[in-house]
Design a protein around this motif. Structure first.
Motif, short mmCIF file in Angstrom:
data_model
loop_
_atom_site.label_atom_id
_atom_site.label_comp_id
_atom_site.label_asym_id
_atom_site.label_seq_id
_atom_site.Cartn_x
_atom_site.Cartn_y
_atom_site.Cartn_z
N SER A 1 66.28 79.96 90.46
CA SER A 1 67.47 79.95 91.11
C SER A 1 67.76 81.38 91.82
O SER A 1 68.24 81.12 93.00
N GLY A 2 67.46 82.38 91.23
CA GLY A 2 67.34 83.58 92.21
C GLY A 2 66.68 83.59 93.30
O GLY A 2 66.96 84.22 94.27
N LEU B 1 53.91 89.94 86.66
CA LEU B 1 54.76 88.60 86.18
C LEU B 1 53.82 87.46 86.98
O LEU B 1 53.57 86.36 86.22
N GLY B 2 53.52 87.46 88.00
CA GLY B 2 52.67 86.25 88.72
C GLY B 2 51.43 85.97 88.21
O GLY B 2 50.93 84.73 87.99
N ALA C 1 65.14 80.74 81.25
CA ALA C 1 64.63 81.79 81.94
C ALA C 1 63.69 81.53 83.16
O ALA C 1 64.19 82.01 84.42
N ILE C 2 63.20 80.67 83.27
CA ILE C 2 62.36 80.18 84.41
C ILE C 2 63.05 79.44 85.47
O ILE C 2 63.10 79.81 86.70
N GLY C 3 64.19 78.96 84.86
CA GLY C 3 65.32 78.31 85.72
C GLY C 3 66.27 79.24 86.66
O GLY C 3 66.31 79.15 87.72
N SER D 1 60.98 82.84 73.12
CA SER D 1 60.37 81.76 73.52
C SER D 1 61.37 80.43 73.75
O SER D 1 61.13 79.49 74.66
N LYS D 2 62.21 80.43 72.92
CA LYS D 2 63.17 79.04 73.02
C LYS D 2 64.06 79.18 74.30
O LYS D 2 64.47 77.99 74.69
#
Length: 161
Positions: A144-145, A12-13, A138-140, A132-133
């Motif tokens: 947060s996690g 992912l990174g 998802a990034i947020g 993608s919308k």
């Protein structure tokens, strides 16, 4: 399925870095194509100054969740280019505040249409896929996690099992 897709979260990174590098290169290409001497890495400081007019280095660092040192270096670089200036705060002489110079303000006004077009282009891109919308949401959620438990802590927990 390509290499990156086949490894899922393990890369992912790498995928995010590759996406970021592609994105920033295209944004810088737009600036260059329109003869705007601006670098995408300056965006957060320029955007904050476009809304606040005068802010402390500490405020910028806190807003961007980066070190005071990193913002000081960026502000120094922008000063060297004649785009911003720092002065002692009227409230607290120990605190430096950042403002645009006339040259910086002119550049900020020239790049605002690019920001608007960029925002529209990104919204358009996000609507092209089924998932993608939800990308920003998802990034947020990931951010947060990570604020509740770092990736390091999570990996260590699994290694200790």
């Amino acid at each position: 399925m390509n290499f990156y897709e086949s490894l899922g979260f393990l890369v992912l990174g790498s995928r995010l870095r590759r996406l970021s590098e592609t994105f920033l290169a295209d944004v810088n290409r737009v600036y260059a194509e329109h003869q705007l001497k601006f670098d995408a890495s300056w965006f957060p400081v320029f955007y904050i100054l476009s809304k606040q007019k005068q802010v402390s280095i500490r405020y910028i660092a806190d807003e961007l969740a980066v070190s005071h040192s990193a913002i000081s270096q960026l502000v120094s670089s922008l000063q060297d280019k004649g785009l911003v200036k720092t002065t002692a705060s009227a409230d607290d002489g120990r605190k430096k505040v950042v403002t645009f110079t006339a040259k910086g303000l002119k550049l900020q006004q020239q790049i605002e249409p690019v920001w608007s077009a960029l925002s529209k282009a990104m919204e358009e891109l996000a609507k092209e896929g089924n998932h993608s919308k939800h990308f920003l949401k998802a990034i947020g959620e990931f951010e947060s996690g990570l604020s509740s438990a770092s990736l390091f802590e999570r990996v260590e927990k699994h290694l200790d099992q």
